[in-house]
Scaffold this motif. Sequence first.
Motif, PDB file in Angstrom:
ATOM      1  N   UNK A  51      -0.198   4.937  15.640  1.00  0.00           N
ATOM      2  CA  UNK A  51      -0.051   4.109  14.442  1.00  0.00           C
ATOM      3  C   UNK A  51      -0.257   2.629  14.754  1.00  0.00           C
ATOM      4  N   UNK A  52      -1.033   2.355  15.805  1.00  0.00           N
ATOM      5  CA  UNK A  52      -1.238   0.963  16.211  1.00  0.00           C
ATOM      6  C   UNK A  52      -1.937   0.140  15.142  1.00  0.00           C
ATOM      7  N   UNK A  53      -2.646   0.773  14.243  1.00  0.00           N
ATOM      8  CA  UNK A  53      -3.343   0.032  13.191  1.00  0.00           C
ATOM      9  C   UNK A  53      -2.520  -0.205  11.945  1.00  0.00           C
ATOM     10  N   UNK A  54      -1.241   0.168  11.961  1.00  0.00           N
ATOM     11  CA  UNK A  54      -0.389  -0.040  10.788  1.00  0.00           C
ATOM     12  C   UNK A  54      -0.403  -1.507  10.383  1.00  0.00           C
ATOM     13  N   UNK A  55      -0.587  -1.779   9.105  1.00  0.00           N
ATOM     14  CA  UNK A  55      -0.765  -3.165   8.653  1.00  0.00           C
ATOM     15  C   UNK A  55      -0.033  -3.399   7.338  1.00  0.00           C
ATOM     16  N   UNK A  56       0.481  -4.610   7.199  1.00  0.00           N
ATOM     17  CA  UNK A  56       1.147  -5.036   5.971  1.00  0.00           C
ATOM     18  C   UNK A  56       0.154  -5.656   4.997  1.00  0.00           C
ATOM     19  N   UNK A  57       0.366  -5.448   3.714  1.00  0.00           N
ATOM     20  CA  UNK A  57      -0.350  -6.164   2.658  1.00  0.00           C
ATOM     21  C   UNK A  57       0.645  -6.510   1.562  1.00  0.00           C
ATOM     22  N   UNK A  58       0.240  -7.379   0.658  1.00  0.00           N
ATOM     23  CA  UNK A  58       1.127  -7.779  -0.435  1.00  0.00           C
ATOM     24  C   UNK A  58       0.379  -7.639  -1.750  1.00  0.00           C
ATOM     25  N   UNK A  59       1.059  -7.068  -2.736  1.00  0.00           N
ATOM     26  CA  UNK A  59       0.502  -6.899  -4.075  1.00  0.00           C
ATOM     27  C   UNK A  59       1.395  -7.621  -5.073  1.00  0.00           C
ATOM     28  N   UNK A  60       0.798  -8.528  -5.824  1.00  0.00           N
ATOM     29  CA  UNK A  60       1.596  -9.234  -6.816  1.00  0.00           C
ATOM     30  C   UNK A  60       1.642  -8.424  -8.108  1.00  0.00           C
ATOM     31  N   UNK A  61       2.702  -8.607  -8.854  1.00  0.00           N
ATOM     32  CA  UNK A  61       2.866  -7.951 -10.147  1.00  0.00           C
ATOM     33  C   UNK A  61       2.736  -8.982 -11.262  1.00  0.00           C
ATOM     34  N   UNK A  62       2.250  -8.550 -12.392  1.00  0.00           N
ATOM     35  CA  UNK A  62       2.033  -9.453 -13.517  1.00  0.00           C
ATOM     36  C   UNK A  62       3.349 -10.098 -13.945  1.00  0.00           C
ATOM     37  N   UNK A  63       3.340 -11.408 -14.088  1.00  0.00           N
ATOM     38  CA  UNK A  63       4.543 -12.162 -14.437  1.00  0.00           C
ATOM     39  C   UNK A  63       4.774 -12.087 -15.948  1.00  0.00           C
ATOM     40  N   UNK A  64       5.252 -10.935 -16.378  1.00  0.00           N
ATOM     41  CA  UNK A  64       5.531 -10.694 -17.789  1.00  0.00           C
ATOM     42  C   UNK A  64       6.832  -9.927 -17.902  1.00  0.00           C
ATOM     43  N   UNK A  65       7.526 -10.117 -19.004  1.00  0.00           N
ATOM     44  CA  UNK A  65       8.768  -9.388 -19.205  1.00  0.00           C
ATOM     45  C   UNK A  65       8.502  -7.892 -19.265  1.00  0.00           C
ATOM     46  N   UNK A  66       9.432  -7.120 -18.753  1.00  0.00           N
ATOM     47  CA  UNK A  66       9.348  -5.674 -18.878  1.00  0.00           C
ATOM     48  C   UNK A  66      10.146  -5.184 -20.074  1.00  0.00           C
ATOM     49  N   UNK A  67      10.792  -6.090 -20.775  1.00  0.00           N
ATOM     50  CA  UNK A  67      11.599  -5.712 -21.940  1.00  0.00           C
ATOM     51  C   UNK A  67      10.677  -5.431 -23.126  1.00  0.00           C
ATOM     52  N   UNK A  68      10.894  -4.317 -23.787  1.00  0.00           N
ATOM     53  CA  UNK A  68      10.098  -3.958 -24.958  1.00  0.00           C
ATOM     54  C   UNK A  68      10.854  -4.210 -26.252  1.00  0.00           C
ATOM     55  N   UNK A  69      12.194  -4.103 -26.235  1.00  0.00           N
ATOM     56  CA  UNK A  69      12.974  -4.327 -27.448  1.00  0.00           C
ATOM     57  C   UNK A  69      12.841  -5.773 -27.902  1.00  0.00           C
TER      58      UNK A  69
END
Length: 803
Positions: A173-191
Amino acid sequence: MTDLSRRAFTGAAVAGTAGAWAAGSGATWAATGRGTTAAPHPDPYETAVRAAAMTWRRLPAGWQQAPFLADGRLGCQIYAGPTPNTLKVMLSHTEVQDQRGQWRAGIGYSRLPIGYFTLTLAGTVTAVDWSLDLWDAELRGTVTTTRGSVRLAALVHTARSALLLSTRPSAGESGAAWSFTWLTAATTRTSGRPADYTPNPDPRTATTDATRVVEQPLLAGGGWSTAWRERRVGSDRLLAAHLVYRSPGDPAATTREAVRAVAATLAADPARLVAEHRAWWHAYYRRSLLSVPDKRLQSFYLIQLYKLGSATRADGPALSEWGPWFPETGNNWTGLWWNLNVQIASTGYLGTNHLELDSVTAAFRRFEANLPLSVPPAYRDGQSYALGHPSDWQLRAGEWNVGVPGSSRISDNFGNLTWGLHNVWLAYRHTMDRAILRDVLFPVLARALNFYDHFLHEGGDGRLHLPTTRSPEYADAADCTYDLSLIRWAARTLLDAARTLRIADPRAGRWREIATRLVPYAQDPADGVLIGADVPLAASHRHHSHLLWLYPLRERVWDRPADRDLMRRSFAHWAGMRDSWHGYSYAVSSSMSSVMGAPEQALDLLTYFTDRNTAADCQLTENTMYREGKNFALESPLTGVQSMLDMVLQGHGGVLKVFPSVSRRWPDVSFASLRAQGAFLVDADRSAGRTRWVRVHSEAGASLVLEHGIEGTFTVSDGRGRPLPWRPAGPGRIAVGLPRGGTAFVAPRGTDPDTGPREVPATGPALGPAVTPPRPPLPCTCCRRLASAAPASPVPRADGEFR
C-alpha cells in the motif's frame, strides 16, 4: 500561488522530518491501559477512561457508526469512502456558517458543510482494527486491504485546532494517497428554504509553499480556508490540516493564516505536539471521577464526557445539534435549538466539574446585544429580550422573531431565553461566582421577564394571567404551564439575585407582584398539572415542557410532603404514555425519578435508552450519537450524563444529598470532585450498599446542610483530621459551618477508611463500549408497568415541523 481546476486534488509528498509521532511509532502504539491495571497502585482515572475505549472491527459506514475527534470547534469523523478501496475523513467546524440574516437562521445563518479527505488505497478494504483511546483522545489502528495494510493514527490537537493524520502503509500500500474534496457551501436544511435561495459560490483551490488550500468565499462576505500538507520520512507520513473562518473578512487573509498555521504545526516537534494534546486531556479527565458497577453504563458516561470535551469550550460556540460533526448529507438541524436541546445537553459539564466548557453562560455574556433581534418589532423597547430558534451560535435568529402571545402569530419560542438562563443560574449556583449573577444572569433575565410582562393581565380572580402561547410541540393554551413556570422562576430568581447583589432595583416591586399573583397551574384531580387552562395532556408527548416546574426548575420538591402528590400524579400521567417519547424523554424522566426518590425507576429508564431501544423511530446510535428518524443529533445521550449525576449527588434548596438515588443493583459507587450547587466539590464512597465516607470541600463558604447517608454514629472532621463542629438539621442531615476553602469529612465512628478515588468492581458482565449492536434488552419493569395503548399524536406547530 497556482490555481487548480479539479474539485478534488491529491497531495504530494513533502520532504522533511515527520518526527516521533507516526502511525508506526512507539509513542503512538503504546499500551492502551491494559497494562496499567497491573501496577501496584493503578490510577483509577486512567484505568476507568482507558477501559471505556471504543473499538471497531468492521469499517464504519457513516455518522452513526464512525469514530469522532474534535477540539470544541474543528471536528472529524472517519469511515468508509465512496469506493471499496477508500477511507473518508469528514471535516467540519462549529463556527462555519452562512451570514444571510434576511432569512430564518436555519437557512440564513445555517451551518455549512466543508469537505472531506479521502485516503485512496491500492486494495479493497477487508478489515479494520481501530481503537478510540478516550484518555489520549486519539484514534489508532490498522486498515487491512487485499494488497496490504495501513497503520493509522489521528487526533484533533486541542490547543492548535489542527487535524493530524499519521499513516504507515505496508509495501503493498505504498502508493496510498490523500486527496480533499470540497462540498458545496449551501444549507442542507429543506424546511422553509426560500425559492430565491442560492448556494455560495464554488471555492478557489490553490497551492502555496507546497500547502494545498481550498478558499471558500461567502456571498455575504468573508468565508473560510482549508489548508493541508503532508510530510513523509521513509514510510511514515504526517498530514496536518487547519481551517480558518472569518466573516466579515478577506478570504485571501484567511488563506494566508491557514497556510501559516499548517507550516507552524509541521515545523513543531510532533512528539511535543502529541504530548501537549494528551496532557490537556489527561488533566481534563482528572477533574472528576464517577465509578459504578455497571461498566457498560460507566463507559457510556465516559464517552459522553469525552464527547462534551470534544464538542464545546467556554470561549467557543454552544452546543448545536451535531456538535463539531457535520453529517455528510446534512439534514434540517443546521443551527442551535433553544426550545430544549441546548439546555438539556449543557448541564452535565457543571456537575462533572468542567467549567471550562460552559459555553452557554459565555454565549449570553458575549452576544447579549443580539437578543433584542428576536423580539417582535412593536415590543423592542430596549428593555425586552427574547430568543428564537433555531439561532446561530451568536444568538441570532435571522428574520424570525418569537411572535406575540395572544395573537395570530404564536410560536413555541416564548420561553427559550428564560429556560436558557436557567442554565446560567445553574452555572452561578455551581460556582457562586457573583460575576455570573451580576453581569449575565441578572441583567438578561430582567429583560427576558420584561418581554413576558408585556402580556400579563389581571383576570376576574385578581390573578395575573397569560394569553394564549404554545406549549412546545404540543398545543396552544392560555395560562400555559410551560410559560408560567418560567415566569414564576424568573421573578423569584430576580428577587433573590437583587438581595444577593444588594441592588435596590425599582423593578423589584413588579417582580414581587408577579411572583405572588401569578395564576396557579391548571390541574386535573387524577392527572396532575395540565398543559394549560382547559388543555390536558391527552396524548404521548416527548417534551417535558409542562413539567419544568418539577424538573429542572425544582419549584416543587420531594422533601416537602405536601408537594409529593402533585409531583407523583403529574409525572405518572406523562410517563404513562410513551409512544411518542424520544431518547431525551427517558434521560429526563430518569432525573425526575431520582429527585422523587425512585432509584430503581431512574436506573430502568436510563438503561432502556442506553440499551439502544428504538422509541418513536429514535435511537442511540452505535457510536453513542443519536438519531431521530433520518436526522442526527447528540443532545439525548449528553443528557444521560445529568441522569447519572442526579443518582449520586444532588444539591438543591441548600441541601447537599450524597447517593440520594442509587439503585440497590449498585452496591458500590465511588466518585471524586463532582461539583454541586453551593460551589461544593464532593468525594464519596459507597461499598456493599453502605456509605463509607463523604468529603465536602467548599470553594465559596456557602452554608452547608449535608444529607450524608451514613448509618449509625459518625464523626465530622476538617481537612486535617481535627473535629469539626456540626449540628443536626433533620433526619440524616447535619449543618456544618465551612469557610471558603474549608473541608468536612464524615465517616462512621471508629473507622479510618482509605479515602482515595477508586474504580469499583463490576457486577454482571462488562460488555464494553465496542461500537457493535448490544444484546436485545428486555423491557424495563417501569416501562411494563406504565405502558399504555397508543394515543393520538401531538399537534404539530403551524409551520408543520417539530424542529
